[in-house]
Scaffold this motif. Sequence first.
Motif, PDB file in Angstrom:
ATOM      1  N   ASP A  43      11.886  29.824 -15.480  1.00 39.06           N
ATOM      2  CA  ASP A  43      11.801  30.378 -16.840  1.00 39.06           C
ATOM      3  C   ASP A  43      12.311  29.322 -17.814  1.00 39.06           C
ATOM      4  O   ASP A  43      13.474  28.900 -17.734  1.00 39.06           O
ATOM      5  CB  ASP A  43      12.653  31.647 -16.931  1.00 39.06           C
ATOM      6  N   ASN A  44      11.442  28.871 -18.730  1.00 41.35           N
ATOM      7  CA  ASN A  44      11.859  27.813 -19.656  1.00 41.35           C
ATOM      8  C   ASN A  44      12.880  28.290 -20.684  1.00 41.35           C
ATOM      9  O   ASN A  44      13.369  27.485 -21.487  1.00 41.35           O
ATOM     10  CB  ASN A  44      10.655  27.170 -20.349  1.00 41.35           C
ATOM     11  N   GLU A  45      13.232  29.553 -20.657  1.00 38.40           N
ATOM     12  CA  GLU A  45      14.259  30.045 -21.575  1.00 38.40           C
ATOM     13  C   GLU A  45      15.614  29.402 -21.289  1.00 38.40           C
ATOM     14  O   GLU A  45      16.521  29.430 -22.120  1.00 38.40           O
ATOM     15  CB  GLU A  45      14.362  31.570 -21.495  1.00 38.40           C
ATOM     16  N   VAL A  46      15.750  28.770 -20.117  1.00 31.02           N
ATOM     17  CA  VAL A  46      16.983  28.032 -19.810  1.00 31.02           C
ATOM     18  C   VAL A  46      17.233  26.947 -20.852  1.00 31.02           C
ATOM     19  O   VAL A  46      18.381  26.560 -21.106  1.00 31.02           O
ATOM     20  CB  VAL A  46      16.906  27.425 -18.390  1.00 31.02           C
ATOM     21  N   TYR A  47      16.179  26.458 -21.496  1.00 35.44           N
ATOM     22  CA  TYR A  47      16.356  25.425 -22.521  1.00 35.44           C
ATOM     23  C   TYR A  47      17.197  25.927 -23.702  1.00 35.44           C
ATOM     24  O   TYR A  47      17.760  25.117 -24.443  1.00 35.44           O
ATOM     25  CB  TYR A  47      15.002  24.963 -23.057  1.00 35.44           C
ATOM     26  N   ALA A  48      17.252  27.229 -23.890  1.00 34.50           N
ATOM     27  CA  ALA A  48      18.021  27.797 -25.005  1.00 34.50           C
ATOM     28  C   ALA A  48      19.515  27.847 -24.717  1.00 34.50           C
ATOM     29  O   ALA A  48      20.304  28.139 -25.623  1.00 34.50           O
ATOM     30  CB  ALA A  48      17.501  29.203 -25.330  1.00 34.50           C
ATOM     31  N   ASP A  49      19.910  27.563 -23.488  1.00 36.58           N
ATOM     32  CA  ASP A  49      21.330  27.584 -23.092  1.00 36.58           C
ATOM     33  C   ASP A  49      21.937  26.218 -23.422  1.00 36.58           C
ATOM     34  O   ASP A  49      21.774  25.245 -22.686  1.00 36.58           O
ATOM     35  CB  ASP A  49      21.443  27.891 -21.600  1.00 36.58           C
ATOM     36  N   ALA A  50      22.639  26.153 -24.539  1.00 34.36           N
ATOM     37  CA  ALA A  50      23.147  24.872 -25.037  1.00 34.36           C
ATOM     38  C   ALA A  50      24.109  24.209 -24.051  1.00 34.36           C
ATOM     39  O   ALA A  50      24.082  22.981 -23.879  1.00 34.36           O
ATOM     40  CB  ALA A  50      23.824  25.067 -26.389  1.00 34.36           C
ATOM     41  N   ASP A  51      24.948  24.981 -23.400  1.00 33.41           N
ATOM     42  CA  ASP A  51      25.914  24.400 -22.457  1.00 33.41           C
ATOM     43  C   ASP A  51      25.203  23.790 -21.253  1.00 33.41           C
ATOM     44  O   ASP A  51      25.544  22.687 -20.804  1.00 33.41           O
ATOM     45  CB  ASP A  51      26.918  25.456 -21.994  1.00 33.41           C
ATOM     46  N   GLY A  75      16.254  24.161 -28.236  1.00 32.20           N
ATOM     47  CA  GLY A  75      17.229  23.676 -27.263  1.00 32.20           C
ATOM     48  C   GLY A  75      16.753  22.439 -26.533  1.00 32.20           C
ATOM     49  O   GLY A  75      17.531  21.504 -26.292  1.00 32.20           O
ATOM     50  N   LEU A  76      15.468  22.421 -26.175  1.00 34.07           N
ATOM     51  CA  LEU A  76      14.923  21.256 -25.481  1.00 34.07           C
ATOM     52  C   LEU A  76      14.923  20.033 -26.395  1.00 34.07           C
ATOM     53  O   LEU A  76      15.364  18.947 -25.998  1.00 34.07           O
ATOM     54  CB  LEU A  76      13.504  21.561 -25.002  1.00 34.07           C
ATOM     55  N   ARG A  77      14.445  20.203 -27.616  1.00 34.01           N
ATOM     56  CA  ARG A  77      14.409  19.071 -28.543  1.00 34.01           C
ATOM     57  C   ARG A  77      15.811  18.546 -28.826  1.00 34.01           C
ATOM     58  O   ARG A  77      16.044  17.330 -28.851  1.00 34.01           O
ATOM     59  CB  ARG A  77      13.714  19.474 -29.846  1.00 34.01           C
ATOM     60  N   ALA A  78      16.756  19.443 -29.040  1.00 34.18           N
ATOM     61  CA  ALA A  78      18.134  19.023 -29.339  1.00 34.18           C
ATOM     62  C   ALA A  78      18.741  18.280 -28.155  1.00 34.18           C
ATOM     63  O   ALA A  78      19.446  17.276 -28.325  1.00 34.18           O
ATOM     64  CB  ALA A  78      18.978  20.238 -29.702  1.00 34.18           C
ATOM     65  N   ALA A  79      18.451  18.765 -26.946  1.00 29.44           N
ATOM     66  CA  ALA A  79      19.013  18.122 -25.760  1.00 29.44           C
ATOM     67  C   ALA A  79      18.456  16.715 -25.579  1.00 29.44           C
ATOM     68  O   ALA A  79      19.211  15.772 -25.291  1.00 29.44           O
ATOM     69  CB  ALA A  79      18.725  18.978 -24.521  1.00 29.44           C
ATOM     70  N   VAL A  80      17.143  16.553 -25.743  1.00 31.41           N
ATOM     71  CA  VAL A  80      16.557  15.222 -25.589  1.00 31.41           C
ATOM     72  C   VAL A  80      17.098  14.282 -26.665  1.00 31.41           C
ATOM     73  O   VAL A  80      17.466  13.137 -26.378  1.00 31.41           O
ATOM     74  CB  VAL A  80      15.019  15.292 -25.635  1.00 31.41           C
ATOM     75  N   GLU A  81      17.178  14.769 -27.875  1.00 30.30           N
ATOM     76  CA  GLU A  81      17.703  13.931 -28.955  1.00 30.30           C
ATOM     77  C   GLU A  81      19.136  13.486 -28.673  1.00 30.30           C
ATOM     78  O   GLU A  81      19.543  12.385 -29.049  1.00 30.30           O
ATOM     79  CB  GLU A  81      17.636  14.689 -30.276  1.00 30.30           C
ATOM     80  N   GLY A  83      20.323  12.949 -25.634  1.00 32.51           N
ATOM     81  CA  GLY A  83      20.409  12.060 -24.481  1.00 32.51           C
ATOM     82  C   GLY A  83      19.878  12.591 -23.168  1.00 32.51           C
ATOM     83  O   GLY A  83      19.826  11.848 -22.184  1.00 32.51           O
ATOM     84  N   THR A  84      19.502  13.848 -23.103  1.00 37.29           N
ATOM     85  CA  THR A  84      18.904  14.380 -21.879  1.00 37.29           C
ATOM     86  C   THR A  84      17.504  13.810 -21.709  1.00 37.29           C
ATOM     87  O   THR A  84      16.706  13.822 -22.649  1.00 37.29           O
ATOM     88  CB  THR A  84      18.818  15.918 -21.941  1.00 37.29           C
ATOM     89  N   GLY A  85      17.175  13.327 -20.518  1.00 41.45           N
ATOM     90  CA  GLY A  85      15.845  12.805 -20.261  1.00 41.45           C
ATOM     91  C   GLY A  85      14.850  13.926 -20.010  1.00 41.45           C
ATOM     92  O   GLY A  85      15.209  14.994 -19.498  1.00 41.45           O
ATOM     93  N   LEU A  86      13.590  13.692 -20.370  1.00 42.64           N
ATOM     94  CA  LEU A  86      12.504  14.643 -20.121  1.00 42.64           C
ATOM     95  C   LEU A  86      11.388  13.891 -19.421  1.00 42.64           C
ATOM     96  O   LEU A  86      10.933  12.848 -19.902  1.00 42.64           O
ATOM     97  CB  LEU A  86      11.996  15.234 -21.436  1.00 42.64           C
ATOM     98  N   ALA A  87      10.942  14.411 -18.271  1.00 42.07           N
ATOM     99  CA  ALA A  87       9.940  13.707 -17.484  1.00 42.07           C
ATOM    100  C   ALA A  87       9.000  14.695 -16.814  1.00 42.07           C
ATOM    101  O   ALA A  87       9.345  15.858 -16.580  1.00 42.07           O
ATOM    102  CB  ALA A  87      10.625  12.838 -16.424  1.00 42.07           C
ATOM    103  N   GLY A  88       7.791  14.207 -16.506  1.00 45.41           N
ATOM    104  CA  GLY A  88       6.837  15.047 -15.803  1.00 45.41           C
ATOM    105  C   GLY A  88       5.505  14.343 -15.654  1.00 45.41           C
ATOM    106  O   GLY A  88       5.343  13.178 -16.016  1.00 45.41           O
ATOM    107  N   TRP A  89       4.545  15.080 -15.125  1.00 40.04           N
ATOM    108  CA  TRP A  89       3.226  14.516 -14.863  1.00 40.04           C
ATOM    109  C   TRP A  89       2.147  15.521 -15.213  1.00 40.04           C
ATOM    110  O   TRP A  89       2.369  16.721 -15.251  1.00 40.04           O
ATOM    111  CB  TRP A  89       3.088  14.103 -13.397  1.00 40.04           C
ATOM    112  N   HIS A  90       0.962  14.998 -15.496  1.00 38.65           N
ATOM    113  CA  HIS A  90      -0.255  15.775 -15.649  1.00 38.65           C
ATOM    114  C   HIS A  90      -0.028  16.957 -16.614  1.00 38.65           C
ATOM    115  O   HIS A  90       0.692  16.837 -17.606  1.00 38.65           O
ATOM    116  CB  HIS A  90      -0.724  16.228 -14.268  1.00 38.65           C
ATOM    117  N   GLY A  91      -0.638  18.098 -16.325  1.00 37.68           N
ATOM    118  CA  GLY A  91      -0.541  19.236 -17.238  1.00 37.68           C
ATOM    119  C   GLY A  91       0.837  19.845 -17.329  1.00 37.68           C
ATOM    120  O   GLY A  91       1.115  20.597 -18.265  1.00 37.68           O
ATOM    121  N   GLY A  92       1.720  19.513 -16.381  1.00 33.50           N
ATOM    122  CA  GLY A  92       3.059  20.088 -16.392  1.00 33.50           C
ATOM    123  C   GLY A  92       3.913  19.628 -17.545  1.00 33.50           C
ATOM    124  O   GLY A  92       4.923  20.266 -17.868  1.00 33.50           O
ATOM    125  N   ILE A  93       3.508  18.521 -18.191  1.00 30.75           N
ATOM    126  CA  ILE A  93       4.231  18.049 -19.379  1.00 30.75           C
ATOM    127  C   ILE A  93       3.272  17.733 -20.522  1.00 30.75           C
ATOM    128  O   ILE A  93       3.605  17.943 -21.690  1.00 30.75           O
ATOM    129  CB  ILE A  93       5.107  16.817 -19.045  1.00 30.75           C
TER     130      ILE A  93
END
Length: 233
Positions: A43-51, A75-81, A83-93
Amino acid sequence: MTERTRRALVVRGGWDGHSPEAATDLFLPFLREQGFEVRVETDNEVYADADTMAATDLVLQCVTMSQISGPALHGLRAAVEAGTGLAGWHGGIADSYRASSDYLQLVGGQFATHPGKEPHLRVGDGSDNFLRHTIEFTDLGREHPVTAGLDDVELETEQYWVLHDDLIDVLATTTHPAPEWHPWRRPVASPAVWTRLWGAGRVFVATPGHSVDVLENPTVRTIVERGLLWASR
């Protein structure tokens, strides 16, 4: 001082045609061997968990299409900004959350289509879009830690046509020819592997990866494994 264990968050789901569970399972042992503590969520809602996101060094996302809520996207955008890395392949990203322009801006490239075979060769299933094509490394790609030392690779699978912006660093491209049964009249080069710097974070995308056998190709697998490590905080 003891080094903190790095944490990887694997978020998988969306369209089943890209085998998100089997595809990501290929790379879980690698991440653990590299010293990551791995958490898997569906569930991508985990991205909303700031901690959680602040403690995450790498997000491996494999969610084709689907949707994302405002808080999760923020949450995802803030985390990447931060320093959290974001990675993937094909349609998954590169084909996630089509309705979200803010997500598309974060990733820098979006699946548009995968051209098909000659009409008389089509049989009415997914293989109609499997074309033999080459992934060719750019000058930057021949020096970049994700792709240095690798030879161009020929694949027979979906060949992604990607809409993109100039902020990505393209490590490899693939060229779509202009056959008479398609409406474009000249060959079109499309990014196949790219990176992106976003604030303190890094984004890595590889467009090959429609199926597990493609990800098991030695060159593709090497690119993905190196990309995961490069993107991580």
